[in-house]
Enzyme design. Structure first.
Site, PDB file in Angstrom:
ATOM      1  N   TYR A 104       0.816  -1.211   0.000  1.00  0.00           N
ATOM      2  CA  TYR A 104       0.000   0.000   0.000  1.00  0.00           C
ATOM      3  C   TYR A 104       0.853   1.267   0.000  1.00  0.00           C
ATOM      4  O   TYR A 104       0.441   2.300  -0.544  1.00  0.00           O
ATOM      5  CB  TYR A 104      -1.019  -0.033   1.143  1.00  0.00           C
ATOM      6  CG  TYR A 104      -2.186  -0.908   0.758  1.00  0.00           C
ATOM      7  CD1 TYR A 104      -3.262  -0.386   0.060  1.00  0.00           C
ATOM      8  CD2 TYR A 104      -2.169  -2.281   1.022  1.00  0.00           C
ATOM      9  CE1 TYR A 104      -4.308  -1.183  -0.356  1.00  0.00           C
ATOM     10  CE2 TYR A 104      -3.206  -3.096   0.603  1.00  0.00           C
ATOM     11  CZ  TYR A 104      -4.268  -2.542  -0.084  1.00  0.00           C
ATOM     12  OH  TYR A 104      -5.298  -3.351  -0.514  1.00  0.00           O
ATOM     13  N   GLN A 142     -15.568   2.165  -7.297  1.00  0.00           N
ATOM     14  CA  GLN A 142     -14.853   1.063  -6.662  1.00  0.00           C
ATOM     15  C   GLN A 142     -13.379   1.421  -6.452  1.00  0.00           C
ATOM     16  O   GLN A 142     -12.648   0.642  -5.834  1.00  0.00           O
ATOM     17  CB  GLN A 142     -14.941  -0.188  -7.537  1.00  0.00           C
ATOM     18  CG  GLN A 142     -16.353  -0.729  -7.700  1.00  0.00           C
ATOM     19  CD  GLN A 142     -16.419  -1.816  -8.761  1.00  0.00           C
ATOM     20  OE1 GLN A 142     -16.552  -1.552  -9.945  1.00  0.00           O
ATOM     21  NE2 GLN A 142     -16.314  -3.061  -8.327  1.00  0.00           N
ATOM     22  N   ASN A 143     -12.960   2.557  -6.970  1.00  0.00           N
ATOM     23  CA  ASN A 143     -11.540   2.924  -6.922  1.00  0.00           C
ATOM     24  C   ASN A 143     -11.171   3.542  -5.581  1.00  0.00           C
ATOM     25  O   ASN A 143     -11.987   4.215  -4.942  1.00  0.00           O
ATOM     26  CB  ASN A 143     -11.218   3.888  -8.060  1.00  0.00           C
ATOM     27  CG  ASN A 143     -11.478   3.280  -9.418  1.00  0.00           C
ATOM     28  OD1 ASN A 143     -11.449   2.060  -9.572  1.00  0.00           O
ATOM     29  ND2 ASN A 143     -11.754   4.117 -10.409  1.00  0.00           N
ATOM     30  N   ASP A 145      -8.314   5.490  -5.338  1.00  0.00           N
ATOM     31  CA  ASP A 145      -7.221   6.396  -5.695  1.00  0.00           C
ATOM     32  C   ASP A 145      -7.536   7.873  -5.514  1.00  0.00           C
ATOM     33  O   ASP A 145      -6.649   8.726  -5.649  1.00  0.00           O
ATOM     34  CB  ASP A 145      -6.788   6.152  -7.142  1.00  0.00           C
ATOM     35  CG  ASP A 145      -7.946   6.167  -8.126  1.00  0.00           C
ATOM     36  OD1 ASP A 145      -8.850   7.020  -7.990  1.00  0.00           O
ATOM     37  OD2 ASP A 145      -7.952   5.312  -9.038  1.00  0.00           O
ATOM     38  N   HIS A 160     -14.995   1.147  -1.796  1.00  0.00           N
ATOM     39  CA  HIS A 160     -13.887   0.350  -1.252  1.00  0.00           C
ATOM     40  C   HIS A 160     -12.909   1.174  -0.432  1.00  0.00           C
ATOM     41  O   HIS A 160     -11.812   0.714  -0.137  1.00  0.00           O
ATOM     42  CB  HIS A 160     -13.161  -0.362  -2.398  1.00  0.00           C
ATOM     43  CG  HIS A 160     -14.011  -1.377  -3.098  1.00  0.00           C
ATOM     44  ND1 HIS A 160     -13.694  -1.912  -4.324  1.00  0.00           N
ATOM     45  CD2 HIS A 160     -15.179  -1.966  -2.732  1.00  0.00           C
ATOM     46  CE1 HIS A 160     -14.633  -2.769  -4.688  1.00  0.00           C
ATOM     47  NE2 HIS A 160     -15.532  -2.818  -3.739  1.00  0.00           N
ATOM     48  N   MET A 278     -13.465  -0.700 -22.407  1.00  0.00           N
ATOM     49  CA  MET A 278     -12.599  -1.159 -23.490  1.00  0.00           C
ATOM     50  C   MET A 278     -12.991  -2.538 -23.992  1.00  0.00           C
ATOM     51  O   MET A 278     -12.500  -2.989 -25.027  1.00  0.00           O
ATOM     52  CB  MET A 278     -11.144  -1.181 -23.011  1.00  0.00           C
ATOM     53  CG  MET A 278     -10.578   0.191 -22.666  1.00  0.00           C
ATOM     54  SD  MET A 278     -10.492   1.294 -24.089  1.00  0.00           S
ATOM     55  CE  MET A 278      -9.230   0.484 -25.064  1.00  0.00           C
TER      56      MET A 278
END
Length: 312
Positions: A104, A142-143, A145, A160, A278
């Site tokens: 992490y 769900q990220n 960041d 999350h 994608m």
């Protein structure tokens, strides 16, 4: 009744078993996901967008991949010799907190070099613009960041958690954690190469709780594999899903539960759902629209000011 069933289904699959993707075939059959009925008519989607009052944007790792953020999925998706899903677990943290914190620490350092991309900025700009028209955009991601937050998104639910908070394993205190490194012992650690220094850091030198009289080990404030979502975050997610009248699914593989069920459930209720990805996913055939390609290309077009909107 439909809303109650949706809430119960979400909570039923908010478990470690389903977060790892089991029961997909049964759920697919229940929701009649076998018959494709989607299209890629952007103009048609834009007309529906113009009429929507409460828009939900579900995002996953794919939107951040366009900012250069590693997804740790698919071939080559390893940190050192480990699959992240084998380390990002409460069991792994109990066995080897040093190893987990190195991972992490590496992810935090990577994120400090990344910026939001065109899709992140388009979503944030749309939220701000529509709020002046008494319309609402909510991002459910769900990220971990925080790129949505960096781009300016305010109505944000982080399913999350986030890389930039810690939680005490004893008292449960959650704190912002933006200094780098979090503790001196992590300096220079966490490199992803297989031959990187992996000598365990003594637990006393790992990040510790700052609450008076506690000093227990802290962990990243994220939802690991095998853990359930936070009840309050899930409650707010329920509310947004129940009231939304248009949904965009951006850059998610639709394999991590319970989030993988959100779009198919909305579609089964008659809500228009558009997928931007994608590749096709297990949810694609249940959705009305699918736009095949980079989110940074299609999302700004999809969410740009419609001609029916007032000029600012």
């Amino acid at each position: 009744m439909a809303a109650l069933m949706s809430r119960n289904l979400i909570r039923a699959i908010n478990s470690s078993l389903l977060q790892k993707g089991h029961f997909h075939c049964g759920i697919k059959k229940i929701l009649n996901m076998d018959e494709p009925r989607w299209n890629s008519d952007l103009a048609a989607f834009r007309e529906e967008f113009a009429k929507a009052r409460r828009i939900v944007v579900l995002t996953g790792a794919g939107i951040s991949a366009e900012s250069g953020v590693p997804t740790f999925r698919g071939p080559g998706g390893y940190w050192r010799t480990y699959r992240v899903q084998d380390i990002a677990t409460p069991e792994a943290f109990a066995r080897n907190p040093s190893l987990v914190w190195e991972l992490y620490h590496y992810r935090r350092e990577v994120m400090m070099t990344k910026e939001p991309n065109k899709a992140h900025y388009a979503i944030a700009a749309c939220e701000k613009r529509l709020s002046k028209q008494d319309r609402k955009v909510t991002v459910i991601t769900q990220n971990i960041d925080e790129l949505h937050r960096s781009a300016g998104t305010e109505n944000l639910l982080e399913l999350h958690g986030t890389l930039f908070k810690t939680r005490c394993v004893k008292c449960g205190t959650v704190r912002e954690a933006r200094n780098n490194p979090l503790v001196p012992a992590l300096q220079g650690r966490g490199m992803p190469e297989p031959n990187a220094n992996s000598t365990p850091i003594p637990e006393k030198d790992l990040p510790r709780c700052q609450e008076d009289g506690c000093d227990s080990l802290v962990r990243p404030h994220v939802v690991w594999f095998g853990e359930s979502l936070n009840d309050e975050v899930l409650r707010k997610t329920d509310e947004e899903l129940e009231s939304c009248d248009l949904c965009l699914v951006v850059g998610t593989s639709s394999v991590v539960y319970p989030a993988a069920m959100f779009a198919p459930m909305l579609a089964s209720r008659g809500v228009t759902v558009a997928e931007f990805n994608m590749e096709e996913t297990q949810a694609t055939s249940s959705l009305k629209y699918h736009f095949h390609g980079a989110a940074g290309e299609f999302v700004p077009q999809a969410l740009a000011r419609h001609e029916s909107e007032p000029v600012e």
